[in-house]
Design an enzyme around this catalytic site. Structure first.
Site, mmCIF file in Angstrom:
data_model
loop_
_atom_site.group_PDB
_atom_site.id
_atom_site.type_symbol
_atom_site.label_atom_id
_atom_site.label_comp_id
_atom_site.label_asym_id
_atom_site.label_seq_id
_atom_site.Cartn_x
_atom_site.Cartn_y
_atom_site.Cartn_z
ATOM 1 N N GLU A 3 -9.439 3.525 2.082
ATOM 2 C CA GLU A 3 -8.900 3.603 0.713
ATOM 3 C C GLU A 3 -7.814 2.572 0.453
ATOM 4 O O GLU A 3 -7.592 2.184 -0.697
ATOM 5 C CB GLU A 3 -8.363 5.019 0.446
ATOM 6 C CG GLU A 3 -6.930 5.307 0.921
ATOM 7 C CD GLU A 3 -6.729 5.165 2.424
ATOM 8 O OE1 GLU A 3 -7.710 5.271 3.175
ATOM 9 O OE2 GLU A 3 -5.586 4.933 2.858
ATOM 10 N N ASP A 63 -2.799 10.281 3.600
ATOM 11 C CA ASP A 63 -4.191 9.856 3.787
ATOM 12 C C ASP A 63 -4.943 10.885 4.632
ATOM 13 O O ASP A 63 -4.834 10.896 5.854
ATOM 14 C CB ASP A 63 -4.219 8.473 4.464
ATOM 15 C CG ASP A 63 -5.636 7.926 4.582
ATOM 16 O OD1 ASP A 63 -6.555 8.523 3.974
ATOM 17 O OD2 ASP A 63 -5.813 6.897 5.267
ATOM 18 N N LYS A 104 0.863 -1.186 0.000
ATOM 19 C CA LYS A 104 0.000 0.000 0.000
ATOM 20 C C LYS A 104 0.900 1.236 0.000
ATOM 21 O O LYS A 104 1.686 1.441 0.922
ATOM 22 C CB LYS A 104 -0.906 -0.013 1.239
ATOM 23 C CG LYS A 104 -1.659 1.314 1.484
ATOM 24 C CD LYS A 104 -2.600 1.245 2.705
ATOM 25 C CE LYS A 104 -3.193 2.624 3.027
ATOM 26 N NZ LYS A 104 -4.078 2.610 4.213
ATOM 27 N N ARG A 137 -7.581 -0.605 1.162
ATOM 28 C CA ARG A 137 -8.075 -1.871 0.610
ATOM 29 C C ARG A 137 -8.460 -1.709 -0.858
ATOM 30 O O ARG A 137 -8.402 -2.658 -1.623
ATOM 31 C CB ARG A 137 -9.230 -2.405 1.475
ATOM 32 C CG ARG A 137 -10.456 -1.552 1.491
ATOM 33 C CD ARG A 137 -11.362 -1.836 2.692
ATOM 34 N NE ARG A 137 -10.757 -1.359 3.935
ATOM 35 C CZ ARG A 137 -11.307 -1.499 5.132
ATOM 36 N NH1 ARG A 137 -12.482 -2.114 5.271
ATOM 37 N NH2 ARG A 137 -10.704 -1.041 6.207
ATOM 38 N N LYS A 152 -10.543 12.641 8.027
ATOM 39 C CA LYS A 152 -10.020 12.294 9.353
ATOM 40 C C LYS A 152 -10.099 13.524 10.256
ATOM 41 O O LYS A 152 -9.923 14.653 9.786
ATOM 42 C CB LYS A 152 -8.551 11.885 9.232
ATOM 43 C CG LYS A 152 -8.337 10.503 8.647
ATOM 44 C CD LYS A 152 -6.870 10.122 8.683
ATOM 45 C CE LYS A 152 -6.634 8.794 7.991
ATOM 46 N NZ LYS A 152 -7.254 7.649 8.683
ATOM 47 N N ASP A 206 -12.211 6.793 3.622
ATOM 48 C CA ASP A 206 -11.012 6.601 4.440
ATOM 49 C C ASP A 206 -10.565 5.137 4.450
ATOM 50 O O ASP A 206 -9.473 4.813 4.900
ATOM 51 C CB ASP A 206 -11.276 7.102 5.868
ATOM 52 C CG ASP A 206 -9.997 7.336 6.644
ATOM 53 O OD1 ASP A 206 -8.917 7.318 6.020
ATOM 54 O OD2 ASP A 206 -10.088 7.545 7.873
ATOM 55 N N ASP A 214 1.556 6.459 5.514
ATOM 56 C CA ASP A 214 0.586 5.477 5.019
ATOM 57 C C ASP A 214 1.101 4.715 3.787
ATOM 58 O O ASP A 214 0.354 3.998 3.135
ATOM 59 C CB ASP A 214 -0.744 6.184 4.708
ATOM 60 C CG ASP A 214 -1.946 5.282 4.919
ATOM 61 O OD1 ASP A 214 -1.781 4.229 5.572
ATOM 62 O OD2 ASP A 214 -3.037 5.613 4.422
HETATM 63 N N1 BES Z 1 -4.308 4.700 6.909
HETATM 64 C C1 BES Z 1 -5.398 4.347 7.737
HETATM 65 C C2 BES Z 1 -5.030 3.350 8.834
HETATM 66 C C3 BES Z 1 -4.062 3.833 9.869
HETATM 67 C C4 BES Z 1 -4.537 4.316 11.081
HETATM 68 C C5 BES Z 1 -2.715 3.729 9.671
HETATM 69 C C6 BES Z 1 -3.643 4.715 12.038
HETATM 70 C C7 BES Z 1 -1.809 4.142 10.632
HETATM 71 C C8 BES Z 1 -2.289 4.637 11.831
HETATM 72 C C9 BES Z 1 -6.512 3.725 6.906
HETATM 73 O O1 BES Z 1 -6.590 4.098 5.574
HETATM 74 C C10 BES Z 1 -7.792 4.098 7.555
HETATM 75 O O2 BES Z 1 -8.083 5.250 7.607
HETATM 76 N N2 BES Z 1 -8.507 3.115 8.056
HETATM 77 C C11 BES Z 1 -9.743 3.331 8.720
HETATM 78 C C12 BES Z 1 -10.673 2.235 8.241
HETATM 79 C C13 BES Z 1 -12.114 2.512 8.553
HETATM 80 C C14 BES Z 1 -12.595 3.703 7.781
HETATM 81 C C15 BES Z 1 -12.919 1.301 8.197
HETATM 82 C C16 BES Z 1 -9.508 3.238 10.214
HETATM 83 O O3 BES Z 1 -8.602 2.504 10.626
HETATM 84 O O4 BES Z 1 -10.184 3.900 10.984
HETATM 85 ZN ZN ZN Z 2 -4.784 4.763 4.720
HETATM 86 ZN ZN ZN Z 3 -7.753 5.881 5.269
#
Ligand code: BES
Ligand code: ZN
Ligand code: ZN
Length: 501
Positions: A350, A271, A266, A352, A278, A348, A289
Site C-alpha cells: 500500500e 498497516d 509515507k 507505493r 499480515k 499490503d 509505518d
Molecule cells: N509496511 C510494510 C513494510 C515494512 C515491513 C515496514 C517491515 C517495516 C517493517 C509494507 O507496506 C509492506 O507490507 N510491504 C510488503 C510488500 C510486498 C507485499 C510486496 C513486504 O515488505 O512484504
Molecule cells: Zn506499509
Molecule cells: Zn503493507
C-alpha cells in the site's frame, strides 16, 4: 542551554566535568593537566594502570573528594586519536550524558579541547555535542502510570575551549541541538500508538509546525481527494473509518517559487496489510509505518528553525490500511492522480500506492527535485539489515547530494539498482498500466521502481527506511524504538542544496 567559559581553572565550581582521553596516553594538557595536578597526578596514574580506560566508547567516573571545586569528572575514552570515527565519538559522549542524567545533575561542564582531535576538529565536536545532547537524553515516556522519580533535566552546559572561538563553538552546539531535537520530534511521532496518531492527528501536528514556523499549510480531506482524483490514496483508505489526509507544507526561502525540493513521506498510521493480511507476528509494530512522514515533519522542524534560502514542499500521504467489507481488494484496478491505472495484486503493498499520489501532488506543487522516504518493504531489511537505509534514484547527480547529506548526518545509506527490466516488471499488468506487486524477487527494487514511475523525469531519490526507522536494541544515542532516521539527512540536504540544471 549552552554557555562558554574560555578561561577554566581549578577554582571553577562544577557539579561535573567531562573530559576526553585518547590513546596513546600522551602527556596531559589543558584542562586535563590542571585537573591532574589538582588531584596529585592521580589521573595520569590511573590512566597508566588502566583504571581509567582510554579505549574507545568507555567512560570512567571519578570523584575529586574536595581536591577541586569540580565535584566529579567523567573521562570519556576515545581510543586512538587518528582512528576515532564520528559515530564512535558520538556514542562515547552519549554514554557520558547518560551518566550525568543517572547522577541526576542539572549542570555539566565539557572540555571540547580534550574531546577534539584530528578526526573530530573542535568546531565539529561542538556541533556533534549539541546533537548528542538531544539524541542521548531522549526517552518516550509513553503511558505508564508514573511511579518513578521524574528525571533531572541537564539545563546548564558549559563548554570549555582555549581555541579562542567561543562564539562559533556555542553557535555550532546550538545548531547541533536543533538537528537533534528535530530527530527527537520524529521519534515521538513514530513511537505514538496508532489509536492516537491517526491521519487527522498527523495533520494537526503539521498545523502546529505551520503555525510555529509560518509554513503554508494545505490539508486535503476525502472529498478534495475525490474531486482531484487521488484514486490510489483513496483505495488504501477505502476500508477505514478514519478519514485520510494529504498534508502539504510549503516553506519559501527564496524570493521566487522555483528550484523547489519536494520531500514526500509515507504516512501509514497502521498497516494490517488489508485483505492481503499480515500474519499476526508481522503486524505488531506496524504503528511505525509512518516513519517516512515523521522524518519529513522532523526535517521541516529543523528547516523552520534554520530558515535556509531554499524552497521546500513537503507532502505526506496519510491513512491506515485496514480491512472491512468496504476495503479495497487484490484484483481491483484503481486510477491514480497521475491518470496511470494500477492493478492491485497485493493490498499490503500500500505504501507505493499512497506515495504515487503524493509524488504526483508534489510535482503539481512545483517540486523540481523529489526525495521520498518510506518504510516501504521488508525486502530492504533482508537486503541491507538494520544499519543501512536503501537508496534508489533516477539521477546520479542528485543522489550525490543526498549521500553527502547522509554522511554529514551519520545516517548511512546504500544504493540498490533499478534496471530497465525492473521497470518492465512493474509495467507488467495485462489490464492496467502498472501492477503494485510483481512478486517477491527483489521486492525492495519493485517498490522503488513503482514509485519512480510517478516521479517520471524529475530528479528523484527514494529512501526505504523499513530497516532503519526503528531499532530493537538501545544504544547511547537512541532508546529501543524509533530512531528518527532521515530527519537530519533531509534537513541537511535542504540546507546544503545547490544544483546546476
Ligand atoms: N509496511 C510494510 C513494510 C515494512 C515491513 C515496514 C517491515 C517495516 C517493517 C509494507 O507496506 C509492506 O507490507 N510491504 C510488503 C510488500 C510486498 C507485499 C510486496 C513486504 O515488505 O512484504
Ligand atoms: Zn506499509
Ligand atoms: Zn503493507
Amino acid at each position: 542551554m549552552f554557555s562558554m567559559q574560555p578561561q577554566w581553572n581549578q577554582e571553577s565550581e562544577n557539579e561535573c566535568l567531562i573530559l576526553g582521553v585518547h590513546k596513546p596516553g600522551n602527556p596531559l594538557g589543558g584542562v586535563l593537566a590542571v585537573c591532574d595536578k589538582a588531584m596529585d597526578q592521580q589521573i595520569s596514574q590511573l590512566i597508566k594502570s588502566g583504571d581509567i580506560s582510554i579505549s574507545k566508547k568507555s567512560i570512567t567516573l571519578i570523584h575529586t573528594l574536595g581536591k577541586m571545586k569540580t565535584k566529579r569528572i567523567i573521562l570519556v575514552g576515545l581510543g586512538r586519536e587518528n582512528q576515532v570515527t564520528e559515530e564512535d565519538w558520538k556514542e562515547a559522549l552519549g554514554m557520558a550524558f547518560r551518566k550525568v542524567k543517572e547522577l541526576r545533575l542539572s549542570q555539566v561542564s565539557i572540555d571540547l579541547d580534550s574531546l577534539s582531535g584530528a578526526n573530530v576538529p573542535v568546531e565539529r565536536a561542538a556541533h556533534l555535542l549539541g546533537e548528542v545532547y538531544m539524541l542521548s537524553l531522549y526517552t518516550f515516556d509513553g503511558y505508564k502510570q508514573k511511579n518513578v522519580k521524574a528525571p533531572v533535566e541537564i539545563k546548564d552546559i558549559t563548554l570549555l575551549s582555549e581555541s579562542g572561538r567561543a562564539a562559533l563553538l556555542q553557535e555550532n552546539a546550538h545548531l547541533g541541538a536543533i538537528y537533534g531535537s528535530g530527530t527527537n520530534y520524529a521519534r515521538t511521532l513514530v513511537n505514538l500508538p496508532p489509536n492516537i496518531l491517526t491521519a487527522t492527528k498527523m495533520a494537526e501536528f503539521a498545523k502546529e509546525l505551520a503555525d510555529q514556523y509560518q509554513f503554508e499549510l494545505e490539508v486535503l480531506n476525502k472529498e478534495d481527494m475525490e474531486r482531484l482524483g487521488m484514486g490510489a490514496l483513496l483505495a488504501v483508505n477505502q476500508g477505514s473509518v478514519e478519514p485520510p489526509a494529504m498534508i502539504v507544507l510549503k516553506y519559501q526561502g527564496k524570493s521566487e517559487w522555483k528550484d523547489v525540493i519536494g520531500l514526500v513521506g509515507k504516512g501509514i498510521t497502521y498497516d494490517t496489510g488489508g485483505y492481503s493480511l499480515k500474519p499476526r507476528e508481522s503486524m505488531v509494530g506496524m504503528k511505525t509505518d509512518m516513519g517516512g512522514a515523521a522524518a519529513v515533519l522532523g526535517a521541516m522542524r529543523i528547516i523552520g528553525e534554520l530558515k535556509p534560502e531554499q524552497n521546500v514542499v513537503a507532502v505526506i500521504a496519510s491513512t491506515d490500511n485496514v480491512v472491512s467489507a468496504e476495503a479495497f481488494k487484490p484484483d481491483d484496478v484503481i486510477v491514480s492522480l497521475s491518470g496511470k491505472t494500477i492493478e492491485v495484486l497485493n493490498t499490503d503493498a500500500e505504501g507505493r500506492l499512497v506515495l504515487a499520489d503524493a509524488v504526483t501532488y508534489a510535482k503539481q506543487h512545483g517540486a523540481d527535485y523529489l526525495v521520498d522516504v518510506a518504510t516501504l518493504t521488508g525486502g530492504v531489511i533482508v537486503a541491507l539489515g538494520n544499519e543501512m537505509t536503501g537508496v534508489f534514484t533516477n539521477n546520479d547527480a542528485f543522489l550525490g547530494k543526498v549521500k553527502s547529506a547522509s554522511e554529514k548526518s551519520g545516517e548511512p545509506m546504500w544504493q540498490l539498482p533499478i534496471t530497465a527490466k525492473d521497470r518492465e516488471r512493474v509495467r507488467g499488468s495485462k489490464i492496467a498500466d502498472l501492477n503494485n506487486s510483481p512478486g517477491r524477487e527483489g521486492h525492495a527494487i519493485m517498490g522503488a521502481a513503482f514509485v519512480g514511475e510517478f516521479a517520471e523525469d524529475t530528479p528523484w531519490v527514494h529512501l526505504d527506511i523499513a530497516g532503519t526507522s526503528v531499532s530493537k536494541k538501545s544504544t547511547s544515542l537512541h532508546t529501543h524504538g524509533a530512531t528518527g532516521v532521515m530527519a537530519r539527512t533531509l534537513a541537511q540536504l535542504v540546507v546544503d542544496f545547490t544544483m546546476r540544471k
